[in-house]
Design a protein around this motif. Structure first.
Motif, PDB file in Angstrom:
ATOM      1  N   LEU A   9      32.336  38.600   8.292  1.00  0.00           N
ATOM      2  CA  LEU A   9      32.671  38.507   6.876  1.00  0.00           C
ATOM      3  C   LEU A   9      31.463  38.048   6.065  1.00  0.00           C
ATOM      4  O   LEU A   9      30.682  37.224   6.525  1.00  0.00           O
ATOM      5  N   PRO A  10      31.342  38.571   4.827  1.00  0.00           N
ATOM      6  CA  PRO A  10      30.261  38.100   3.960  1.00  0.00           C
ATOM      7  C   PRO A  10      30.617  36.737   3.365  1.00  0.00           C
ATOM      8  O   PRO A  10      31.514  36.630   2.531  1.00  0.00           O
ATOM      9  N   VAL A  11      29.952  35.705   3.839  1.00  0.00           N
ATOM     10  CA  VAL A  11      30.188  34.348   3.354  1.00  0.00           C
ATOM     11  C   VAL A  11      28.835  33.685   3.174  1.00  0.00           C
ATOM     12  O   VAL A  11      28.046  33.611   4.111  1.00  0.00           O
ATOM     13  N   SER A  12      28.565  33.218   1.978  1.00  0.00           N
ATOM     14  CA  SER A  12      27.282  32.552   1.747  1.00  0.00           C
ATOM     15  C   SER A  12      27.520  31.103   1.340  1.00  0.00           C
ATOM     16  O   SER A  12      28.623  30.722   0.979  1.00  0.00           O
ATOM     17  N   PRO A  36      32.586  30.012  15.401  1.00  0.00           N
ATOM     18  CA  PRO A  36      31.415  29.474  16.101  1.00  0.00           C
ATOM     19  C   PRO A  36      31.331  27.964  15.887  1.00  0.00           C
ATOM     20  O   PRO A  36      31.968  27.411  14.980  1.00  0.00           O
ATOM     21  N   HIS A  37      30.542  27.299  16.700  1.00  0.00           N
ATOM     22  CA  HIS A  37      30.395  25.843  16.574  1.00  0.00           C
ATOM     23  C   HIS A  37      29.712  25.459  15.274  1.00  0.00           C
ATOM     24  O   HIS A  37      30.008  24.421  14.693  1.00  0.00           O
ATOM     25  N   GLN A  38      28.793  26.298  14.830  1.00  0.00           N
ATOM     26  CA  GLN A  38      28.098  26.051  13.569  1.00  0.00           C
ATOM     27  C   GLN A  38      27.534  27.358  13.052  1.00  0.00           C
ATOM     28  O   GLN A  38      27.393  28.318  13.788  1.00  0.00           O
ATOM     29  N   THR A  39      27.223  27.385  11.761  1.00  0.00           N
ATOM     30  CA  THR A  39      26.557  28.541  11.159  1.00  0.00           C
ATOM     31  C   THR A  39      25.425  28.017  10.283  1.00  0.00           C
ATOM     32  O   THR A  39      25.612  27.067   9.526  1.00  0.00           O
ATOM     33  N   PRO A  40      24.260  28.622  10.367  1.00  0.00           N
ATOM     34  CA  PRO A  40      23.154  28.192   9.513  1.00  0.00           C
ATOM     35  C   PRO A  40      23.483  28.422   8.045  1.00  0.00           C
ATOM     36  O   PRO A  40      24.117  29.414   7.692  1.00  0.00           O
ATOM     37  N   THR A  45      26.523  35.802   6.388  1.00  0.00           N
ATOM     38  CA  THR A  45      27.715  36.310   7.066  1.00  0.00           C
ATOM     39  C   THR A  45      28.221  35.286   8.071  1.00  0.00           C
ATOM     40  O   THR A  45      27.509  34.358   8.447  1.00  0.00           O
ATOM     41  N   MET A  46      29.449  35.512   8.503  1.00  0.00           N
ATOM     42  CA  MET A  46      30.044  34.654   9.511  1.00  0.00           C
ATOM     43  C   MET A  46      30.950  35.519  10.390  1.00  0.00           C
ATOM     44  O   MET A  46      31.716  36.342   9.885  1.00  0.00           O
ATOM     45  N   THR A  47      30.869  35.354  11.702  1.00  0.00           N
ATOM     46  CA  THR A  47      31.683  36.116  12.627  1.00  0.00           C
ATOM     47  C   THR A  47      32.864  35.278  13.084  1.00  0.00           C
ATOM     48  O   THR A  47      32.703  34.136  13.500  1.00  0.00           O
ATOM     49  N   VAL A  48      34.043  35.871  12.996  1.00  0.00           N
ATOM     50  CA  VAL A  48      35.281  35.226  13.401  1.00  0.00           C
ATOM     51  C   VAL A  48      35.837  36.013  14.583  1.00  0.00           C
ATOM     52  O   VAL A  48      35.920  37.238  14.529  1.00  0.00           O
ATOM     53  N   ARG A  49      36.185  35.326  15.651  1.00  0.00           N
ATOM     54  CA  ARG A  49      36.757  35.971  16.834  1.00  0.00           C
ATOM     55  C   ARG A  49      38.283  35.980  16.706  1.00  0.00           C
ATOM     56  O   ARG A  49      38.878  34.976  16.304  1.00  0.00           O
TER      57      ARG A  49
END
Length: 69
Positions: A9-12, A36-40, A45-49
């Protein structure tokens, strides 16, 4: 549980994980997902399982009508 599927997903901005959890609780409370445990902070973007392809379609439909703040 095995989260075999994913959606990116596009997340900033900061606090992506907290913001996604709040969004999911408000819009998709029955959804099972893994983050994920963390995102920079610099990523856009961010990946969701997810468990199923139907969950993926549901997240995409809901995200299109109610994007993450």
């Amino acid at each position: 549980m095995t989260f075999k599927y994913s959606v990116t997903l596009p997340v900033s901005g900061g606090n992506k994980l907290r913001r996604f959890r709040e969004w999911a609780d408000a819009h998709l409370p029955e959804l099972s997902y893994s983050l994920p445990h963390q995102t920079p902070i610099k990523t856009e973007t961010m990946t969701v399982r997810l468990l199923t392809l139907d969950d993926r379609a549901l997240v995409l439909r809901t995200f299109a009508s109610a994007p993450l703040n």
